[in-house]
Scaffold this motif. Structure first.
Motif, PDB file in Angstrom:
ATOM      1  N   GLU A 138       0.820  -1.205   0.000  1.00 33.47           N
ATOM      2  CA  GLU A 138       0.000   0.000   0.000  1.00 33.47           C
ATOM      3  C   GLU A 138       0.861   1.266   0.000  1.00 33.47           C
ATOM      4  N   ARG A 192      -1.419  -7.080  -8.680  1.00 35.79           N
ATOM      5  CA  ARG A 192      -0.316  -7.311  -7.741  1.00 35.79           C
ATOM      6  C   ARG A 192       0.560  -8.518  -8.091  1.00 35.79           C
ATOM      7  N   LEU A 210      -9.225  -0.781  -5.710  1.00 38.67           N
ATOM      8  CA  LEU A 210      -8.639  -1.953  -5.068  1.00 38.67           C
ATOM      9  C   LEU A 210      -8.734  -3.219  -5.925  1.00 38.67           C
ATOM     10  N   GLN A 261      -9.485  -8.217  -4.324  1.00 46.28           N
ATOM     11  CA  GLN A 261     -10.277  -7.650  -3.233  1.00 46.28           C
ATOM     12  C   GLN A 261     -11.108  -6.488  -3.773  1.00 46.28           C
ATOM     13  N   THR A 315      -5.236  -5.080  -6.686  1.00 47.77           N
ATOM     14  CA  THR A 315      -4.979  -6.433  -6.179  1.00 47.77           C
ATOM     15  C   THR A 315      -4.929  -7.450  -7.320  1.00 47.77           C
TER      16      THR A 315
END
Length: 449
Positions: free
Chosen positions: A57, A374, A367, A230, A371
């Motif tokens: 983050e 990521r 988000l 997420q 995610t």
């Protein structure tokens, strides 16, 4: 009859253009920008989490600050280029920063030092007009050696230094992404297919996206990628990131560190100057088609805006060299649409603003997208470095005109990739003088408007 320039609010040598007021919004550019920026703009996140002590983050918060500063080149300063990283300098900077210190604090201080050195160099060379003279003065062999050094350092970072951390963790997905992107970007047989078939032309225009999407699909099938998407909104922890990266919180670099990083600033300037020349030539080519809009090419403004952006980055979110003048592939893609006329794009500035989502960093708050990306960021980093290495290598080897010069370029490139920056630069100067001579190109760069 002089062509009109898109209106804006002038302040000093700069022009502020308010999104949606001065510039129009174009969905095709915005969609490309959202996904391609997502694939590349977050590529430094795995580096910040692996080597600089940041959480995911916090690294996103730092990247968001970089994105805002990049967008400011268009909105606050009125630059006519698609801005991006000075990517060829990244592997050289990483080699120095990661190899020269063990703790995150010192590494961020080194990033601050080179950012502020670069900002000061840009300011001085821009205001005095010495920048052009400096690059004219450098011999071609040394310039080519600097670019080849970036290529060697980039490939060394992928295949040796960080191989176990990134490449060997996802070898099939990374190999596919790199292979597809290299073929679409550089393959001569593929170029023939793109000229003959519209399907391949469209895929090629998407830049890194096809290879990256293929890796995203194949990765889970071969067990190299596992998604944990997420839902919701992420509020990037800017304050927490500031406390770990800003010199106001962690302390300022030492004088010794400023001196040690000066060669990196000089090397980066040589690369940057080439980007400015490339951007200008792409604009001039477009102006031959579009006679209804004036595009202001102003090297002094470009130097000053780059100086301000790098200084702000150095004191708020130091990670060099993310504040450059040109993202060549994006610049060309937007120019191609602009050249189709006012029906396709009313102004070059509108296309640039749209691609960079009108300067609004919505990507960093989504988000699900963050995610989802990521587990792919290590692939994005390897892909960026491999393409940088390949492109820098072919550019570097096209410059020398004799076999002796080519051999010297390889020596200089190896010296810059494996030695300390000062040592590599001095070695390059000595090799150039002793083996080739001062082979300076006296042909002038076409004059700016």
């Amino acid at each position: 009859m002089s062509r009109p320039e898109l209106p804006g609010w002038r302040w000093g040598p700069f022009t502020f253009r308010l999104p949606f007021y001065h510039t129009r919004f174009y969905w095709p550019e915005a969609l490309q920008g959202l996904f391609i920026a997502a694939a590349t703009g977050l590529a430094i996140v795995p580096l910040m989490t692996a080597f600089f002590g940041l959480s995911f983050e916090e690294a996103v918060a730092v990247s968001m600050i970089h994105s805002i500063l990049i967008g400011s080149a268009l909105i606050f300063f009125g630059e006519p280029y698609a801005p991006g990283w000075i990517t060829p300098a990244l592997p050289l900077v990483l080699a120095f920063v990661l190899g020269g210190s063990e703790d995150p604090t010192t590494r961020f201080q080194a990033m601050t030092a080179v950012s502020l050195n670069f900002a000061a160099l840009l300011f001085i060379l821009g205001v005095t007009g010495l920048g052009k003279r400096f690059v004219f003065w450098l011999p071609d062999t040394l310039k080519a050696g600097i670019i080849l050094g970036a290529a060697i350092a980039a490939l060394k970072r992928v295949f040796i230094d960080d191989a176990e951390r990134f490449l060997l963790q996802q070898p099939i997905a990374t190999g596919l992404a790199c292979g597809v992107c290299l073929i679409f970007a550089f393959s001569i047989p593929m170029q023939r297919l793109k000229e003959k078939y519209r399907f391949f032309a469209i895929l090629g225009a998407m830049g890194l996206l096809p290879g990256f999407l293929l890796a995203a699909i194949v990765g889970p099938l071969v067990g190299e990628v596992s998604y944990d998407i997420q839902w919701g909104i992420l509020i990037p922890p800017v304050a927490e990131a500031w406390a770990k990266v800003s010199p106001f919180a962690i302390g300022w670099p030492s004088l010794e560190l400023f001196i040690q990083t000066m060669p990196l600033a000089i090397i980066t300037y040589v690369i940057l100057f080439g980007d400015l020349v490339t951007g200008n030539e792409v604009i001039r080519e477009g102006l031959a088609v579009r006679d209804d809009e004036h595009i202001d090419i102003n090297p002094t403004r470009s130097h000053l805006s780059l100086a301000i952006r790098n200084a702000l980055m150095g004191i708020s979110a130091p990670f060099f060299p993310t504040q450059g003048a040109l993202w060549t592939g994006v610049h060309v893609i937007i120019m191609q649409r602009w050249k189709q006329g006012t029906g396709a794009m009313n102004s070059l500035h509108s296309g640039l603003h749209s691609y960079y989502l009108m300067g609004i960093p919505i990507l960093f708050f989504l988000l699900p997208l963050l995610t989802g990306l990521r587990p792919l960021l290590g692939i994005a980093l390897s892909l960026t470095l491999v393409l940088t290495g390949f492109a820098c290598a072919y550019i570097a080897m096209a410059i020398p005109k004799s076999n002796t010069s080519r051999g010297t370029v390889v020596l200089i490139g190896a010296g810059l990739a494996f030695f300390e920056p000062w040592v590599g630069l001095l070695f390059g100067l000595a090799a150039t003088i002793l083996l080739v001579g001062w082979d300076r190109n006296t042909d002038p760069i076409p004059q700016e408007d």
